[in-house]
Write a protein that holds these residues in place. Sequence first.
Motif, PDB file in Angstrom:
ATOM      1  N   GLU A 155      55.430 118.322 -23.969  1.00  0.00           N
ATOM      2  CA  GLU A 155      56.116 117.033 -23.785  1.00  0.00           C
ATOM      3  C   GLU A 155      57.471 117.170 -23.097  1.00  0.00           C
ATOM      4  OE1 GLU A 155      57.070 118.568 -27.916  1.00  0.00           O
ATOM      5  OE2 GLU A 155      55.234 118.350 -26.742  1.00  0.00           O
ATOM      6  N   ARG A 156      57.976 118.393 -22.938  1.00  0.00           N
ATOM      7  CA  ARG A 156      59.276 118.581 -22.284  1.00  0.00           C
ATOM      8  C   ARG A 156      59.193 119.317 -20.950  1.00  0.00           C
ATOM      9  NH1 ARG A 156      63.108 120.846 -26.634  1.00  0.00           N
ATOM     10  NH2 ARG A 156      62.574 119.575 -28.411  1.00  0.00           N
ATOM     11  N   ILE A 157      58.004 119.586 -20.478  1.00  0.00           N
ATOM     12  CA  ILE A 157      57.840 120.338 -19.233  1.00  0.00           C
ATOM     13  C   ILE A 157      58.545 119.656 -18.061  1.00  0.00           C
ATOM     14  CG2 ILE A 157      56.145 121.067 -17.501  1.00  0.00           C
ATOM     15  CD1 ILE A 157      54.217 121.529 -19.923  1.00  0.00           C
ATOM     16  N   ALA A 158      58.396 118.361 -17.959  1.00  0.00           N
ATOM     17  CA  ALA A 158      58.942 117.627 -16.808  1.00  0.00           C
ATOM     18  C   ALA A 158      60.464 117.633 -16.749  1.00  0.00           C
ATOM     19  CB  ALA A 158      58.428 116.194 -16.818  1.00  0.00           C
ATOM     20  N   THR A 159      61.121 117.947 -17.865  1.00  0.00           N
ATOM     21  CA  THR A 159      62.589 117.918 -17.882  1.00  0.00           C
ATOM     22  C   THR A 159      63.215 119.292 -18.123  1.00  0.00           C
ATOM     23  OG1 THR A 159      62.613 117.377 -20.243  1.00  0.00           O
ATOM     24  CG2 THR A 159      62.650 115.529 -18.674  1.00  0.00           C
ATOM     25  N   SER A 160      62.410 120.280 -18.423  1.00  0.00           N
ATOM     26  CA  SER A 160      62.952 121.612 -18.733  1.00  0.00           C
ATOM     27  C   SER A 160      63.413 122.337 -17.465  1.00  0.00           C
ATOM     28  CB  SER A 160      61.895 122.465 -19.435  1.00  0.00           C
ATOM     29  OG  SER A 160      62.399 123.764 -19.685  1.00  0.00           O
ATOM     30  N   PRO A 161      64.593 122.947 -17.487  1.00  0.00           N
ATOM     31  CA  PRO A 161      65.043 123.707 -16.315  1.00  0.00           C
ATOM     32  C   PRO A 161      64.307 125.043 -16.167  1.00  0.00           C
ATOM     33  CG  PRO A 161      66.663 123.837 -18.057  1.00  0.00           C
ATOM     34  CD  PRO A 161      65.606 122.879 -18.532  1.00  0.00           C
ATOM     35  N   VAL A 162      63.629 125.478 -17.229  1.00  0.00           N
ATOM     36  CA  VAL A 162      62.898 126.748 -17.210  1.00  0.00           C
ATOM     37  C   VAL A 162      61.458 126.484 -17.631  1.00  0.00           C
ATOM     38  CG1 VAL A 162      62.778 129.088 -18.150  1.00  0.00           C
ATOM     39  CG2 VAL A 162      65.010 128.012 -17.790  1.00  0.00           C
ATOM     40  N   LEU A 163      60.502 126.915 -16.803  1.00  0.00           N
ATOM     41  CA  LEU A 163      59.085 126.759 -17.150  1.00  0.00           C
ATOM     42  C   LEU A 163      58.610 127.859 -18.081  1.00  0.00           C
ATOM     43  CD1 LEU A 163      57.177 125.648 -13.948  1.00  0.00           C
ATOM     44  CD2 LEU A 163      57.629 124.372 -16.032  1.00  0.00           C
ATOM     45  N   GLY A 164      58.999 129.101 -17.809  1.00  0.00           N
ATOM     46  CA  GLY A 164      58.554 130.204 -18.638  1.00  0.00           C
ATOM     47  C   GLY A 164      58.282 131.450 -17.826  1.00  0.00           C
ATOM     48  N   ASP A 165      57.493 132.340 -18.431  1.00  0.00           N
ATOM     49  CA  ASP A 165      57.214 133.655 -17.860  1.00  0.00           C
ATOM     50  C   ASP A 165      55.714 133.869 -17.689  1.00  0.00           C
ATOM     51  OD1 ASP A 165      60.006 134.562 -18.167  1.00  0.00           O
ATOM     52  OD2 ASP A 165      59.546 134.521 -20.297  1.00  0.00           O
ATOM     53  N   ILE A 166      55.366 134.525 -16.598  1.00  0.00           N
ATOM     54  CA  ILE A 166      54.003 134.985 -16.363  1.00  0.00           C
ATOM     55  C   ILE A 166      54.085 136.492 -16.171  1.00  0.00           C
ATOM     56  CG2 ILE A 166      51.992 134.917 -14.834  1.00  0.00           C
ATOM     57  CD1 ILE A 166      52.853 132.073 -14.025  1.00  0.00           C
ATOM     58  N   VAL A 167      53.207 137.225 -16.854  1.00  0.00           N
ATOM     59  CA  VAL A 167      53.179 138.684 -16.765  1.00  0.00           C
ATOM     60  C   VAL A 167      51.791 139.092 -16.276  1.00  0.00           C
ATOM     61  CG1 VAL A 167      53.524 140.851 -18.026  1.00  0.00           C
ATOM     62  CG2 VAL A 167      54.732 138.776 -18.773  1.00  0.00           C
ATOM     63  N   LEU A 168      51.741 139.971 -15.256  1.00  0.00           N
ATOM     64  CA  LEU A 168      50.477 140.446 -14.694  1.00  0.00           C
ATOM     65  C   LEU A 168      50.442 141.969 -14.677  1.00  0.00           C
ATOM     66  CD1 LEU A 168      50.745 137.913 -11.862  1.00  0.00           C
ATOM     67  CD2 LEU A 168      48.664 138.113 -13.188  1.00  0.00           C
ATOM     68  N   ALA A 169      49.272 142.543 -14.971  1.00  0.00           N
ATOM     69  CA  ALA A 169      49.108 143.995 -15.007  1.00  0.00           C
ATOM     70  C   ALA A 169      48.281 144.471 -13.815  1.00  0.00           C
ATOM     71  CB  ALA A 169      48.434 144.419 -16.302  1.00  0.00           C
ATOM     72  N   TYR A 170      48.845 145.355 -13.022  1.00  0.00           N
ATOM     73  CA  TYR A 170      48.207 145.789 -11.784  1.00  0.00           C
ATOM     74  C   TYR A 170      46.812 146.388 -12.001  1.00  0.00           C
ATOM     75  CZ  TYR A 170      47.226 147.718  -7.273  1.00  0.00           C
ATOM     76  OH  TYR A 170      46.616 147.983  -6.084  1.00  0.00           O
ATOM     77  N   GLU A 171      46.698 147.369 -12.878  1.00  0.00           N
ATOM     78  CA  GLU A 171      45.414 148.067 -13.022  1.00  0.00           C
ATOM     79  C   GLU A 171      44.287 147.113 -13.418  1.00  0.00           C
ATOM     80  OE1 GLU A 171      48.635 151.097 -14.013  1.00  0.00           O
ATOM     81  OE2 GLU A 171      48.238 149.002 -14.491  1.00  0.00           O
ATOM     82  N   THR A 172      44.559 146.223 -14.353  1.00  0.00           N
ATOM     83  CA  THR A 172      43.536 145.281 -14.789  1.00  0.00           C
ATOM     84  C   THR A 172      43.187 144.313 -13.667  1.00  0.00           C
ATOM     85  OG1 THR A 172      44.197 145.466 -17.103  1.00  0.00           O
ATOM     86  CG2 THR A 172      42.939 143.512 -16.502  1.00  0.00           C
ATOM     87  N   VAL A 173      44.188 143.796 -12.982  1.00  0.00           N
ATOM     88  CA  VAL A 173      43.939 142.874 -11.871  1.00  0.00           C
ATOM     89  C   VAL A 173      43.131 143.580 -10.777  1.00  0.00           C
ATOM     90  CG1 VAL A 173      45.035 141.499 -10.050  1.00  0.00           C
ATOM     91  CG2 VAL A 173      45.963 141.452 -12.376  1.00  0.00           C
ATOM     92  N   ALA A 174      43.495 144.802 -10.429  1.00  0.00           N
ATOM     93  CA  ALA A 174      42.781 145.550  -9.390  1.00  0.00           C
ATOM     94  C   ALA A 174      41.344 145.848  -9.819  1.00  0.00           C
ATOM     95  CB  ALA A 174      43.522 146.844  -9.072  1.00  0.00           C
TER      96      ALA A 174
END
Length: 189
Positions: A94-113
């Motif tokens: 409910e606060r996404i549209a007004t938040s100055p920070v969305l958050g974090d996304i973390v990705l792992a190379y070996e698994t993605v590859a």
Amino acid sequence: MKDRPPTRRPAPPTQQLSIAIRTQSRRWRELADLRERVASAADAALAVAPVKPREAAELSLLLTDDKRIRAVNRDWRGFDKATNVLSFPAAPPERIATSPVLGDIVLAYETVAREAGDEGKSIGDHLSHLVVHGLLHLLGEDHETEDEATRMEGLEVAALARLGIADPYAGTEPASAPKTQHEPDHPRS
């Protein structure tokens, strides 16, 4: 050989986001168009997302390896295993549209590859898919029920089509709970 110290560089500007990219694994640096690909994937996700963030909202993207994502997954989610993508929203839906920070996304190379190879796609295309997937989570989308999964997959497919990337779910049944960042087994994405 040890990884170089982490680097932090912004991605090219997107339509609405300020993206800080931190690279912990030098393997990610092998993708020549990494920053542009991340920005394009973010723009595509924003174009299809029902909820929009505020102008210049901040997004943090951590590009790491299996060892480090396993520790994050264990410490924050209780799953002692590597995974492809994790999303950590900074604001409730409910606060996404007004938040100055969305958050974090973390990705792992070996698994993605590994997943990209198993699915016959490029690492870059799979990275784009996972950035879209992770950002949709930060924008309030989920896949805990069959209806949510169908909706989220549809948004992902629409975003990827904007990038010229094939439907990653073609030929599969919509899952009631795709095994991505919320569940401990092999991801669907």
